[in-house]
Design an enzyme around this catalytic site. Structure first.
Site, PDB file in Angstrom:
ATOM      1  N   LYS A 191     -11.260   7.332   4.276  1.00 39.21           N
ATOM      2  CA  LYS A 191     -11.621   7.663   2.893  1.00 39.21           C
ATOM      3  C   LYS A 191     -12.167   9.076   2.692  1.00 39.21           C
ATOM      4  CE  LYS A 191     -13.434   4.572   0.200  1.00 39.21           C
ATOM      5  NZ  LYS A 191     -14.313   3.519  -0.377  1.00 39.21           N
ATOM      6  N   GLY A 244      -5.416  -2.337  -4.920  1.00 37.34           N
ATOM      7  CA  GLY A 244      -4.778  -1.027  -4.901  1.00 37.34           C
ATOM      8  C   GLY A 244      -5.154  -0.195  -6.111  1.00 37.34           C
ATOM      9  N   LYS A 249     -10.949   1.713 -15.085  1.00 42.54           N
ATOM     10  CA  LYS A 249     -11.366   0.343 -14.774  1.00 42.54           C
ATOM     11  C   LYS A 249     -11.941  -0.350 -16.012  1.00 42.54           C
ATOM     12  CE  LYS A 249     -10.440   0.186 -10.325  1.00 42.54           C
ATOM     13  NZ  LYS A 249      -9.474  -0.795  -9.788  1.00 42.54           N
ATOM     14  N   ARG A 268       3.991   0.637  -2.039  1.00 41.95           N
ATOM     15  CA  ARG A 268       3.521   0.381  -3.407  1.00 41.95           C
ATOM     16  C   ARG A 268       4.608   0.621  -4.451  1.00 41.95           C
ATOM     17  NH1 ARG A 268      -0.289   4.823  -5.709  1.00 41.95           N
ATOM     18  NH2 ARG A 268       1.748   5.831  -5.660  1.00 41.95           N
ATOM     19  N   GLY A 291     -33.445  14.748  -3.824  1.00 38.75           N
ATOM     20  CA  GLY A 291     -33.709  13.713  -4.820  1.00 38.75           C
ATOM     21  C   GLY A 291     -33.278  12.326  -4.389  1.00 38.75           C
ATOM     22  N   CYS A 348      -6.400   4.266  -7.280  1.00 41.40           N
ATOM     23  CA  CYS A 348      -7.010   5.542  -6.903  1.00 41.40           C
ATOM     24  C   CYS A 348      -8.498   5.371  -7.147  1.00 41.40           C
ATOM     25  CB  CYS A 348      -6.467   6.685  -7.748  1.00 41.40           C
ATOM     26  SG  CYS A 348      -7.343   8.237  -7.440  1.00 41.40           S
ATOM     27  N   TYR A 388     -12.149   7.718 -13.431  1.00 43.38           N
ATOM     28  CA  TYR A 388     -11.964   6.519 -12.605  1.00 43.38           C
ATOM     29  C   TYR A 388     -12.647   5.325 -13.262  1.00 43.38           C
ATOM     30  CZ  TYR A 388     -13.011   3.064  -9.022  1.00 43.38           C
ATOM     31  OH  TYR A 388     -13.151   1.878  -8.344  1.00 43.38           O
ATOM     32  N   HIS A 443     -20.986   8.619   6.644  1.00 45.47           N
ATOM     33  CA  HIS A 443     -21.189  10.056   6.860  1.00 45.47           C
ATOM     34  C   HIS A 443     -22.430  10.341   7.709  1.00 45.47           C
ATOM     35  CE1 HIS A 443     -17.873  11.376   4.413  1.00 45.47           C
ATOM     36  NE2 HIS A 443     -18.274  10.629   3.406  1.00 45.47           N
ATOM     37  N   ASP A 493       0.847  -1.195   0.000  1.00 46.81           N
ATOM     38  CA  ASP A 493       0.000   0.000   0.000  1.00 46.81           C
ATOM     39  C   ASP A 493       0.881   1.244   0.000  1.00 46.81           C
ATOM     40  OD1 ASP A 493      -2.253   1.850   0.424  1.00 46.81           O
ATOM     41  OD2 ASP A 493      -3.336   0.091   1.131  1.00 46.81           O
ATOM     42  N   ASN A 494       0.225   2.370  -0.031  1.00 46.29           N
ATOM     43  CA  ASN A 494       0.881   3.669   0.081  1.00 46.29           C
ATOM     44  C   ASN A 494       0.319   4.333   1.336  1.00 46.29           C
ATOM     45  OD1 ASN A 494       1.787   6.286  -0.124  1.00 46.29           O
ATOM     46  ND2 ASN A 494       0.589   6.800  -1.946  1.00 46.29           N
TER      47      ASN A 494
END
Length: 313
Positions: free
Chosen positions: A183, A76, A143, A53, A208, A78, A139, A192, A31-32
């Site tokens: 995160k 791993g 993928k 990493r 909404g 982003c 992102y 949250h 990991d980082n």
């Protein structure tokens, strides 16, 4: 030895925990830890070694020998859907993944990796076929492109009558659960809302949210799917969700029920997410079930209850 990249992250550290619970502790976590808060995800885990990493990637590219490797879980990446630096994203999520994949193929090491439901975009059909894919952010594109790269390798192998070692991609839907404290804004809605109530506030949802529906999948179930495919050696790209679409409002209700207090309030939908936000996701589990994977997935009510019991103890 089993290697888990992103092993200090949410899904990676939960996979390590699941391996520990299965009696496996010969694990290398990669990991980082620039975000130092992630170390907390490793404190209670039993691992053999930790590697940065960048150092790991250097050794992979040099073809270094790590000794016998039973499998690599490649979690791993982003994973910030709000990150728009495409060069950074493609380097982290695409080029790095290709290097690791070929290292595994050359040595016939099972390679199980994190794809994402972000590959689907605005479709209402979530089937693991190219016609339904169309990422809304870079992102998701990173993928999607890696999935397509894997597909080309399978196609080339088939045309040449070759058999590749195990490659399994998991299209994670909205994963929530323990070990996501680091995160920040990318943590789950449940995380949250729980924090808001703990701070004496009412839980807040975007306007909404009663009509925004996602496939929310509990991280413990995600780990069960990963371990099932490791044990059974099945290759392919598979959806990893519950097969149910539940509203953000249902998540809020489950959090309120846990605390037995709080009234749901709405806040304006942020401009920076408009046009880059999936309002609906629901995993089609046909392919997953056809592969023989029989993992049962918790509902939002069940998963949030288990999550918050852990989070608030």
């Amino acid at each position: 030895m089993i290697i888990v990249t992103g092993g200090a992250g949410m899904i990676g550290s939960n996979i390590v925990k699941a391996l520990n619970e299965a009696g496996i502790n010969d694990i290398l976590v990669v990991d980082n830890l620039k975000n130092g808060k992630k170390f907390k995800n490793l404190v209670d885990l039993d691992i053999t070694d930790y590697m940065d990493r960048d150092d790991f990637l250097t050794q992979i590219m040099a073809g270094d020998d790590f000794g016998p490797i039973e499998a690599i879980f490649h979690e791993g990446a982003c994973s910030a859907t709000t990150e728009w630096d495409g060069k950074y994203m493609m380097l982290n999520n695409y080029e790095y993944s290709k290097e690791l994949l070929h290292y595994c193929l050359d040595r016939e090491i099972p390679f199980l990796y994190a794809s994402s439901a972000a590959t689907y975009g605005e479709t209402e059909t979530f089937v693991e076929e190219r016609e339904y894919e169309g990422a809304l952010n870079v992102y998701g594109y990173s993928k999607q492109q890696f999935d397509n790269y894997v597909r080309r390798l399978w196609k080339d192998a088939e045309e040449h009558g070759e058999q590749l070692s195990q490659i399994t991609g998991f299209r994670y839907f909205n994963v929530y659960g323990p070990r996501e404290d680091h995160k920040g804004s990318m943590a789950s809605v449940a995380f949250h809302l729980n924090n808001q109530i703990n701070a004496g506030e009412n839980p807040k949802l975007f306007a909404g949210s009663e009509s925004f529906k996602r496939d929310f999948v509990y991280v413990g179930d995600v780990c069960k799917v990963n371990l099932w495919f490791l044990e059974n050696g099945v290759s392919g790209i598979f959806n990893c969700g519950t097969g149910r679409a539940e509203s953000f409002e249902e998540v809020a209700k489950a959090v309120v029920k846990h605390h037995n207090k709080g009234e749901i309030q709405t806040i304006p939908f942020p401009d920076h997410l408009k046009g880059a936000y999936q309002e609906f996701t629901q995993a089609d589990l046909t392919k997953l079930r056809a592969a023989g994977c029989d993992v049962e997935f918790k509902t939002v009510a069940e998963g949030v209850a288990e999550y918050l019991a852990i989070q608030n103890r």
